[in-house]
Design an enzyme around this catalytic site. Sequence first.
Site, PDB file in Angstrom:
ATOM      1  N   GLU A   1      -0.101   8.139   2.969  1.00  0.00           N
ATOM      2  CA  GLU A   1      -0.818   6.786   2.827  1.00  0.00           C
ATOM      3  C   GLU A   1      -1.782   6.864   4.161  1.00  0.00           C
ATOM      4  OE1 GLU A   1       2.455   3.901   3.368  1.00  0.00           O
ATOM      5  OE2 GLU A   1       3.868   5.431   2.350  1.00  0.00           O
TER       6      GLU A   1
ATOM      7  N   ASP B   1      10.300   8.533   6.991  1.00  0.00           N
ATOM      8  CA  ASP B   1       9.593   7.541   6.966  1.00  0.00           C
ATOM      9  C   ASP B   1       8.741   7.509   7.950  1.00  0.00           C
ATOM     10  OD1 ASP B   1       8.491   4.928   6.504  1.00  0.00           O
ATOM     11  OD2 ASP B   1      10.249   3.818   6.318  1.00  0.00           O
TER      12      ASP B   1
ATOM     13  N   HIS C   1      -0.928   2.943   0.017  1.00  0.00           N
ATOM     14  CA  HIS C   1       0.154   3.296  -0.062  1.00  0.00           C
ATOM     15  C   HIS C   1       0.721   4.102  -1.127  1.00  0.00           C
ATOM     16  CE1 HIS C   1       4.757   3.225   0.075  1.00  0.00           C
ATOM     17  NE2 HIS C   1       4.756   2.510   1.032  1.00  0.00           N
TER      18      HIS C   1
ATOM     19  N   ARG D   1      -1.496  -7.041  -2.018  1.00  0.00           N
ATOM     20  CA  ARG D   1      -0.886  -6.351  -3.111  1.00  0.00           C
ATOM     21  C   ARG D   1      -0.057  -7.489  -4.131  1.00  0.00           C
ATOM     22  NH1 ARG D   1       4.640  -2.843  -1.554  1.00  0.00           N
ATOM     23  NH2 ARG D   1       5.649  -4.565  -0.489  1.00  0.00           N
TER      24      ARG D   1
ATOM     25  N   ARG E   1       5.883  -0.977  -8.117  1.00  0.00           N
ATOM     26  CA  ARG E   1       6.471   0.232  -7.564  1.00  0.00           C
ATOM     27  C   ARG E   1       5.684   1.577  -8.095  1.00  0.00           C
ATOM     28  NH1 ARG E   1       8.696   0.564  -3.099  1.00  0.00           N
ATOM     29  NH2 ARG E   1      10.069  -0.977  -3.645  1.00  0.00           N
TER      30      ARG E   1
HETATM   31  O1  TA6 Z   1       5.355   3.282   3.948  1.00  0.00           O
HETATM   32  C1  TA6 Z   1       6.713   3.607   4.042  1.00  0.00           C
HETATM   33  C2  TA6 Z   1       7.346   2.064   3.808  1.00  0.00           C
HETATM   34  O2  TA6 Z   1       6.912   1.270   4.749  1.00  0.00           O
HETATM   35  C3  TA6 Z   1       8.906   2.256   3.983  1.00  0.00           C
HETATM   36  O3  TA6 Z   1       9.394   1.755   5.167  1.00  0.00           O
HETATM   37  C4  TA6 Z   1       9.178   2.022   2.755  1.00  0.00           C
HETATM   38  O4  TA6 Z   1      10.386   0.907   2.563  1.00  0.00           O
HETATM   39  C5  TA6 Z   1       8.142   1.795   1.927  1.00  0.00           C
HETATM   40  O5  TA6 Z   1       7.136   1.686   2.576  1.00  0.00           O
HETATM   41  C6  TA6 Z   1       8.268   0.910   0.676  1.00  0.00           C
HETATM   42  O6  TA6 Z   1       8.239  -0.440   0.978  1.00  0.00           O
HETATM   43  P1  TA6 Z   1       8.282  -1.796  -0.280  1.00  0.00           P
HETATM   44  O7  TA6 Z   1       7.880  -2.974   0.493  1.00  0.00           O
HETATM   45  O8  TA6 Z   1       7.132  -1.394  -1.136  1.00  0.00           O
HETATM   46  O9  TA6 Z   1       9.539  -1.411  -0.853  1.00  0.00           O
END
Ligand code: TA6
Length: 298
Positions: free
Chosen positions: A271, A214, A169, A99, A77
């Site tokens: 992103e 989002d 991301h 990832r 994260r």
């Molecule tokens: O990029 C936005 C997103 O797709 C959100 O919907 C949110 O849930 C985030 O990414 C994080 O995703 P993750 O799978 O890393 O928890």
Amino acid sequence: MNQTSIEQLNQKFAIKDTFSFSTNQTSFTKVKIKSKSGYSLELYLYGAHITSWKDPKNQELFFMSEKAVFEQGKPIRGGIPLVFPQFGGGALPSHGFARIKNWQVESAKLNAQGHPCLKLYLESNSEIKNIWPYDFKLDLDITLSDKLSIDFTVNNLSDKIFEFTSALHTYFAVSDVRKIQIEGLAGLEYLDSLKNREKFSEKSKIFSFEEQIDRIYLNAPNKMRIITPERKFVIEKTNYKDAVVWNPWAERAKQIADLGDNEWPNLACVEAGNVAAPINLAGKSKATFNQTLSIEQN
Ligand code: TA6
């Protein structure tokens, strides 16, 4: 290539004051890069995941969650999770498998301008082909100067076409997401992921975060800026059509196990990606996508 030990990696690729290899507390292989311009970078071979980018004053530019986990099969994260070949949910693990796989080092060198350039790759194997049945090689070329340039190349080694969505991301570090603005989104159409990807158009002249966001901004410009009280982040992109903008805000943050309840104001995800429409890549061909980040001081 068999890259079992840190010693072997250091023997093969280390360059004094530029590239070094070590492990973290859970034995994940970490690469540290320093550029002559004073910028530094840290990343993991797991996920080819960049977790730190610091300016010459040693100030951190990427958000990393204090609850981030370093565990095989789980995403990290913060920093830059590399989303491929599926953005979001679907048949594959959330945001794809790239990832959560261990990448390899192809080379670590200084380029013609003397900037460190690290080349990583991930190849298809039987385990991946069980869930995504294609032959491929992914290349991630990271160049660190006073900019951070990331070239992502998808090589389709099969005879048949495949499609993918993808994104970098990126979690930018901000002191308070409620005090920042994003330049470049005015007038764009976006898909609201909080409303079943319903389409809207951006009415505000300059975007600011006022609630959970989002969104997938369509055909986003190739240069955008995040204006924060501390600095301006400049995002330049090539071949990535969309820009995803995300902050979970207080309530949603509480449901994310690897994010501290009070950390959400300190992150802004912007992103570069190809998310709304997949890329179709013909057999025996390749495509390259670039994101280049830099800083303008206030
Ligand atoms: O990029 C936005 C997103 O797709 C959100 O919907 C949110 O849930 C985030 O990414 C994080 O995703 P993750 O799978 O890393 O928890």
